[in-house]
Scaffold this active site. Structure first.
Site, PDB file in Angstrom:
ATOM      1  N   ARG A 155     -28.351  28.096  57.971  1.00  0.00           N
ATOM      2  CA  ARG A 155     -27.214  29.277  58.423  1.00  0.00           C
ATOM      3  C   ARG A 155     -27.574  29.826  59.268  1.00  0.00           C
ATOM      4  O   ARG A 155     -29.054  30.272  59.406  1.00  0.00           O
ATOM      5  CB  ARG A 155     -26.497  29.951  57.149  1.00  0.00           C
ATOM      6  CG  ARG A 155     -26.236  29.039  56.081  1.00  0.00           C
ATOM      7  CD  ARG A 155     -26.074  29.753  54.753  1.00  0.00           C
ATOM      8  NE  ARG A 155     -27.019  30.352  54.332  1.00  0.00           N
ATOM      9  CZ  ARG A 155     -27.109  30.995  53.023  1.00  0.00           C
ATOM     10  NH1 ARG A 155     -26.055  31.599  52.594  1.00  0.00           N
ATOM     11  NH2 ARG A 155     -28.154  31.598  52.484  1.00  0.00           N
ATOM     12  N   ASP A 209     -27.261  33.570  62.190  1.00  0.00           N
ATOM     13  CA  ASP A 209     -26.102  34.679  62.537  1.00  0.00           C
ATOM     14  C   ASP A 209     -25.166  34.435  63.606  1.00  0.00           C
ATOM     15  O   ASP A 209     -25.372  33.484  64.443  1.00  0.00           O
ATOM     16  CB  ASP A 209     -27.264  35.731  63.001  1.00  0.00           C
ATOM     17  CG  ASP A 209     -27.648  36.869  62.146  1.00  0.00           C
ATOM     18  OD1 ASP A 209     -27.089  36.757  60.926  1.00  0.00           O
ATOM     19  OD2 ASP A 209     -28.687  37.327  62.393  1.00  0.00           O
ATOM     20  N   TYR A 246     -37.327  26.960  65.653  1.00  0.00           N
ATOM     21  CA  TYR A 246     -36.584  27.740  66.221  1.00  0.00           C
ATOM     22  C   TYR A 246     -37.235  28.083  67.897  1.00  0.00           C
ATOM     23  O   TYR A 246     -38.354  28.263  67.653  1.00  0.00           O
ATOM     24  CB  TYR A 246     -36.602  29.247  65.564  1.00  0.00           C
ATOM     25  CG  TYR A 246     -35.556  28.940  64.372  1.00  0.00           C
ATOM     26  CD1 TYR A 246     -34.116  29.231  64.414  1.00  0.00           C
ATOM     27  CD2 TYR A 246     -35.803  28.746  63.271  1.00  0.00           C
ATOM     28  CE1 TYR A 246     -33.316  28.852  63.284  1.00  0.00           C
ATOM     29  CE2 TYR A 246     -35.224  28.709  62.238  1.00  0.00           C
ATOM     30  CZ  TYR A 246     -33.818  28.608  62.243  1.00  0.00           C
ATOM     31  OH  TYR A 246     -33.090  28.750  60.901  1.00  0.00           O
ATOM     32  N   ARG A 284     -36.170  36.658  64.768  1.00  0.00           N
ATOM     33  CA  ARG A 284     -35.724  37.752  65.791  1.00  0.00           C
ATOM     34  C   ARG A 284     -36.509  38.870  65.434  1.00  0.00           C
ATOM     35  O   ARG A 284     -36.992  39.569  66.487  1.00  0.00           O
ATOM     36  CB  ARG A 284     -34.275  38.020  65.470  1.00  0.00           C
ATOM     37  CG  ARG A 284     -33.464  36.877  65.739  1.00  0.00           C
ATOM     38  CD  ARG A 284     -31.972  37.011  65.228  1.00  0.00           C
ATOM     39  NE  ARG A 284     -31.401  38.359  65.902  1.00  0.00           N
ATOM     40  CZ  ARG A 284     -30.496  39.135  65.203  1.00  0.00           C
ATOM     41  NH1 ARG A 284     -29.735  38.346  64.087  1.00  0.00           N
ATOM     42  NH2 ARG A 284     -29.854  40.015  65.737  1.00  0.00           N
TER      43      ARG A 284
END
Length: 249
Positions: free
Chosen positions: A8, A10, A72, A175
């Site tokens: 999932r 953001d 990522y 992040r």
């Protein structure tokens, strides 16, 4: 038909390598699945491939639990100007970064660590220990597009990317890692501080949470060969119970 996604994200975070499992109601060839879904999905969603997959005991496969980690990539633009064709997928920082300092700091994240200082306050994971397999910082030389040569920064990287591969992640974790590395690149903290932050986890001491638009889920790594040798022991971990749709990175 119930679908099961591997990860999932953001709002504002992108995905190139998402995996989704489902049981079709009809027997459809793999190519037919790709073409059929492509014709029904919006244009910002694409289907790259489809293949049949099940566990040896006949159970349906949930990609969330039967994958070998995720990669990522975060993209930061350091030039004074924005580039409209790429702006949707990058953080326009508009400041030069010390890439060498960031590269010196990044390896401290690799390995098994307590990432409690690198997660959102709303994170519901019951354990904060995670294993990072690689954290790499790279730079692209300054660009001088037509009409912008007089304002483009020279001698500094135009784009800095942070690529992270790990077995699993906490909410906002990548992040916050990027936000902390950026502070290293801006000279606000020393590269050695990463190890200190991991040794004494405290969200207040880590860097800011980088904006979501610069982050992309590049790949969910699928076990090869299938099934994985430990398929029988890949059960739900205590912190992997269903949670509200808030992001894990």
């Amino acid at each position: 038909m119930r679908t099961r996604a591997a990860s999932r994200t953001d709002a504002g975070v992108h995905a190139l390598g998402q995996l989704v499992g489902f049981e079709p109601t009809l027997s459809i060839p793999d190519r037919g699945v790709v073409l059929g879904l492509t014709s029904k999905l919006p244009r910002d969603v694409g289907v790259l491939g489809a293949w049949p997959c099940e566990l040896p005991d006949g159970r349906a496969v949930d990609p969330r639990f039967f994958n070998d980690g995720k990669t990522y990539r975060y993209r930061i633009r350091c030039t004074p100007h924005r580039v409209p064709t790429t702006d949707r997928g990058e953080w326009h920082l508009a400041r030069p970064l010390d890439v060498a300092a960031m590269q010196a700091a990044a390896p401290a994240f690799v390995g098994e660590h307590d990432f409690a200082g690198f997660r959102a306050s709303s994170c519901q994971a019951q354990t904060t220990v995670r294993t990072m397999l690689a954290v790499e910082v790279a730079a692209t030389p300054a660009e001088e597009p037509a009409g912008l040569s007089t304002v483009a920064a020279t001698g500094t990287p135009a784009v800095v990317t942070v690529t992270v591969r790990g077995e699993a992640f906490l909410q906002n974790m990548v992040r916050i890692m990027v936000g902390t590395l950026v502070e290293v690149g801006l000279g606000r903290r020393a590269p050695t501080q990463i190890a200190e932050l991991l040794a004494r986890p405290d969200r207040r001491r880590a860097g800011r949470t980088a904006p979501p638009q610069g982050l992309t889920l590049v790949e969910v790594h699928w076990p090869d060969p299938w099934p994985p040798a430990d398929w029988q022991t890949r059960a739900r971990r205590p912190d992997e119970e269903p949670r509200p749709l808030a992001e894990l990175v």
